[in-house]
Scaffold this active site. Structure first.
Site, PDB file in Angstrom:
ATOM      1  N   GLU A 133     -15.599   9.182 -12.575  1.00 39.38           N
ATOM      2  CA  GLU A 133     -15.971   7.812 -12.208  1.00 39.38           C
ATOM      3  C   GLU A 133     -17.473   7.599 -12.327  1.00 39.38           C
ATOM      4  OE1 GLU A 133     -13.745   5.636 -12.041  1.00 39.38           O
ATOM      5  OE2 GLU A 133     -12.094   7.077 -11.941  1.00 39.38           O
ATOM      6  N   GLY A 188       0.845  -1.186   0.000  1.00 39.82           N
ATOM      7  CA  GLY A 188       0.000   0.000   0.000  1.00 39.82           C
ATOM      8  C   GLY A 188       0.875   1.228   0.000  1.00 39.82           C
ATOM      9  N   THR A 227       0.388   4.391   5.121  1.00 37.07           N
ATOM     10  CA  THR A 227      -0.951   3.845   5.336  1.00 37.07           C
ATOM     11  C   THR A 227      -1.011   2.946   6.562  1.00 37.07           C
ATOM     12  OG1 THR A 227      -0.358   2.210   3.677  1.00 37.07           O
ATOM     13  CG2 THR A 227      -1.854   3.955   2.991  1.00 37.07           C
TER      14      THR A 227
HETATM   15  P1  ADP Z   1       3.917   2.639   6.438  1.00 37.40           P
HETATM   16  O1  ADP Z   1       4.723   1.599   7.105  1.00 37.40           O
HETATM   17  O2  ADP Z   1       2.730   2.100   5.708  1.00 37.40           O
HETATM   18  O3  ADP Z   1       4.690   3.604   5.591  1.00 37.40           O
HETATM   19  P2  ADP Z   1       3.576   3.520   9.120  1.00 37.40           P
HETATM   20  O4  ADP Z   1       3.014   2.304   9.732  1.00 37.40           O
HETATM   21  O5  ADP Z   1       5.017   3.768   9.333  1.00 37.40           O
HETATM   22  O6  ADP Z   1       3.260   3.561   7.572  1.00 37.40           O
HETATM   23  O7  ADP Z   1       2.731   4.773   9.606  1.00 37.40           O
HETATM   24  C1  ADP Z   1       3.326   5.924  10.137  1.00 37.40           C
HETATM   25  C2  ADP Z   1       2.484   6.508  11.236  1.00 37.40           C
HETATM   26  O8  ADP Z   1       1.245   6.966  10.739  1.00 37.40           O
HETATM   27  C3  ADP Z   1       2.122   5.494  12.299  1.00 37.40           C
HETATM   28  O9  ADP Z   1       3.102   5.431  13.277  1.00 37.40           O
HETATM   29  C4  ADP Z   1       0.820   6.047  12.842  1.00 37.40           C
HETATM   30  O10 ADP Z   1       1.044   7.051  13.802  1.00 37.40           O
HETATM   31  C5  ADP Z   1       0.197   6.684  11.629  1.00 37.40           C
HETATM   32  N1  ADP Z   1      -0.742   5.762  10.976  1.00 37.40           N
HETATM   33  C6  ADP Z   1      -0.605   5.253   9.738  1.00 37.40           C
HETATM   34  N2  ADP Z   1      -1.650   4.468   9.433  1.00 37.40           N
HETATM   35  C7  ADP Z   1      -2.465   4.456  10.492  1.00 37.40           C
HETATM   36  C8  ADP Z   1      -3.707   3.810  10.773  1.00 37.40           C
HETATM   37  N3  ADP Z   1      -4.306   3.009   9.864  1.00 37.40           N
HETATM   38  N4  ADP Z   1      -4.269   4.024  11.976  1.00 37.40           N
HETATM   39  C9  ADP Z   1      -3.667   4.821  12.882  1.00 37.40           C
HETATM   40  N5  ADP Z   1      -2.503   5.445  12.675  1.00 37.40           N
HETATM   41  C10 ADP Z   1      -1.889   5.293  11.493  1.00 37.40           C
HETATM   42 ZN    ZN Z   2     -11.464   6.565 -16.084  1.00 38.61          ZN
END
Ligand code: ADP
Ligand code: ZN
Length: 616
Positions: A416, A193, A197
């Site tokens: 869309e 993703g 995310t």
């Molecule tokens: P990725 O690994 O997908 O790049 P991270 O897990 O490192 O993203 O996300 C960074 C920060 O963003 C997390 O530490 C959290 O604080 C916040 N965050 C991201 N996604 C969520 C979520 N689904 N729910 C709550 N907090 C989130």
């Molecule tokens: Zn289209």
């Protein structure tokens, strides 16, 4: 800590350079003379004083003009020197050998400096410039779960991913029991993703839920300047994992190691390839029964080497989507748990105002808002701060590309809605499964149609219908905004492709006739005389172009006509999309049904209502 070290070494360099300069710049205060000269001065009674050490005699003598001149000379074996000094009444004293550090610094300073700089260069060339000493060891960090245990409560808006990970948790909690019940567990789980995310967060939450240790490493740490370092780090990570089983190993940025081998001209990257191979070997070598699970994350699943995705490796793929409206509200709830909110704060409104935000953006947003409130000495964070924080996050440099303005959102919604409505209006097209205006990969939105059954043959009508649906998005934009955007590029490309196939491969054009006029493979390669290979004449080529154009044009006007006739429905659908961002098939059905019931006169009065409202 790292920054501190870097700063320190920078200072060291500066000091060393300064010392070197000071030495070079110092005026030569001691005149260097030969020992024989020195003896001459001594014997003529000119020498005033002498400082005698093993390797050097320093002192001063009066020259002919009576000025005091400082001198230095290298002594030779001369046992009678002291006697002579006494005889001429020279003040003299001995000196112990210089301390070794200053000798080393003075003599080897430049070399040391050079070595030092070289060392620093090498270090900074290595990824991130981290400790150079712990080469072969993994930098896997063990997260102390007791201190900041992350659980599923901290991750919001990714219910489906959580659901899929339940099984992993059950396994990690009690590997033996899980197997006794006949469960088969995947070795590797790939979370994919967009950045931010919550992939890392999810992995940590899995460990937290299961109560097992969590080791994390980043793929980019595995790719070092020296061949073999990455591979040994991978080995080390797995050794640690086995030692601490049951536990969870997490590899972030898997694409840094796992890029498709042999990609690109000029061969691969030795170090990365070795690291990747080591990873594959380790994955094949370990047995899930040991109780170790590997979770990896990437935002580029498309570039991964297929070998990584084969059964027995990362064979479970879980998408971590960008959050929709509800998801964003849930994430806001999670991050505002520890913050005092003023009564005027409405998280729903904030969620609505932040299309395109991912979890990390929202965490950022809440943080900014809290900081703003603190600066103003407020007791609680008010809506005003959130509004300002949204602007700040949107203006942030890296975020910009992902953010969607209100107007863009409207255009995407209409686009869309155009696809969806055209599909709905043409009988016999595949049913609409889902429409979304949440960006996914390069697409700003998507309309998903799922066929009811597998099909092996398509009729000309079906293909033309499909083409019309493709062109519906752009037609809706044209109709509503009287302007064209770049958003339909992919649609147009696909439409042209289909039309071209209809003419050249399926023989569906009356003019061209039932011929296959496929481009020869060899045309792709340069250097060949491909004009000769062309299977048709210039005239035919022109005809093909015309036919393709005609098919696309026809479908476009059909789409436009359909949408013009049903503009009310289009508006309704687009509005619903802007509000909810994702609509499933039934919802689309409901909205369109509703639209039919509204008579034109009613619609007018509604519009008036809305106008009144907005004027307020
Ligand atoms: P990725 O690994 O997908 O790049 P991270 O897990 O490192 O993203 O996300 C960074 C920060 O963003 C997390 O530490 C959290 O604080 C916040 N965050 C991201 N996604 C969520 C979520 N689904 N729910 C709550 N907090 C989130
Ligand atoms: Zn289209």
């Amino acid at each position: 800590m790292n920054k501190f070290l870097k700063g320190l070494s920078l200072w060291l360099i500066i000091i060393l350079v300064a010392m070197l300069f000071a030495r070079l710049m110092r005026p030569q205060e001691h005149k260097e003379i030969d020992y024989s000269e020195f003896k001459n001065y001594l014997r003529s009674g000119q020498v005033v004083e002498a400082l005698i050490s093993e390797a050097l005699i320093k002192g001063s003598f009066k020259n002919e003009k009576g000025e005091l001149v400082k001198f230095k000379t290298v002594p030779v074996e001369d046992p009678k020197l002291v006697e002579e000094l006494e005889a001429y009444g020279v003040k003299y004293k001995g000196e112990v050998k210089k301390n070794w550090l200053s000798v080393v610094l003075l003599n080897f300073g430049p070399i040391l400096l050079f070595i030092f700089i070289w060392f620093m260069l090498i270090r900074s060339m290595q990824a991130g410039g981290k400790q150079a000493m712990s080469f072969g060891r993994t930098r896997a960090k063990l997260m102390d779960q007791s201190k900041q245990r992350v659980t599923f409560k901290d991750v919001a808006g990714v219910e489906e991913a959580k659901e899929e990970l339940q099984e992993i948790i059950a396994f990690l909690k009690d590997p033996k029991k899980f197997q006794k019940l006949g469960g088969k567990i995947p070795k590797g789980v790939l979370l994919y993703g967009a950045p931010g995310t919550g992939k890392t967060l999810l992995a940590r939450a899995v460990a937290g839920e299961a109560g097992v240790p969590f080791f994390s490493a980043s793929g980019s740490e595995f790719v070092e300047m020296f061949v073999g370092v990455g591979a040994s780090r991978v080995r080390d990570l797995f050794t640690q994992g086995r030692k601490n089983a049951p536990c969870l190993l997490f590899v972030d940025e898997l694409d840094a190691v796992g890029r498709h081998r042999f990609a690109g001209i000029g061969g691969g990257h030795d170090e990365r390839e070795q690291t990747l191979n080591q990873l594959l070997v380790e994955m094949d070598g370990f047995d899930t029964r040991e109780g170790v699970i590997l979770i990896a994350a990437t935002n580029r699943p498309d570039v991964l080497d297929p070998a990584l995705l084969r059964p027995g490796r990362f064979d479970r793929h879980i998408m971590v989507p960008n959050p929709d409206l509800n998801g964003r509200e849930e994430i806001l709830k999670v991050h505002t748990r520890q913050i005092k909110l003023a009564p005027d704060v409405d998280l729903k409104v904030i969620a609505r105002r932040t299309p395109g935000f991912v979890g990390s953006d929202i965490a950022n947003l809440v943080n900014e808002a809290a900081l703003l409130a603190a600066r103003e000495d407020k007791k609680a964070v008010e809506m005003k701060e959130f509004e300002e924080a949204i602007d700040r996050v949107i203006a942030g440099p890296q975020r910009k590309s992902r953010m969607i303005s209100e107007r863009e959102k409207k255009i995407i919604a209409y686009h869309e809605a155009g696809h969806t409505l055209v599909a709905k209006l043409i009988p016999g097209t595949d049913p609409i499964h889902k429409v979304s205006i949440i960006p996914r990969g390069p697409a700003l939105g998507y309309t998903l149609q799922l066929p009811l059954e597998d099909k092996y043959l398509s009729t000309k009508t079906e293909i033309t219908n499909k083409l019309t649906v493709f062109l519906g998005g752009r037609a809706a934009e044209e109709l509503t905004f009287n302007e064209l955007t770049t958003g339909a590029e992919n649609d147009l490309h696909q439409a042209t492709e289909i039309a071209h196939k209809m003419v050249c491969e399926y023989g569906m054009s009356d003019k061209v006739g039932p011929l296959t006029l496929r481009k020869k493979e060899s045309e792709i390669f340069l250097g060949r005389d491909f004009a000769k290979e062309k299977a048709y004449s210039e005239k035919t080529a022109q005809m093909i172009d015309q036919e393709v154009r005609k098919i696309v044009e026809d479908c476009r006007s059909r789409a436009k006509e359909l949408l013009t006739k049903n503009k009310a429905k289009l508006d309704r659908l687009a509005k619903a999309l802007m509000e909810k961002e994702i609509l499933v098939g039934e919802e689309v059905e409901q909205i369109l049904k509703h639209a039919q019931e509204v008579s034109p006169s009613e619609r007018k009065s509604r519009t008036r209502d809305r106008n009144k409202k907005s004027r307020k």
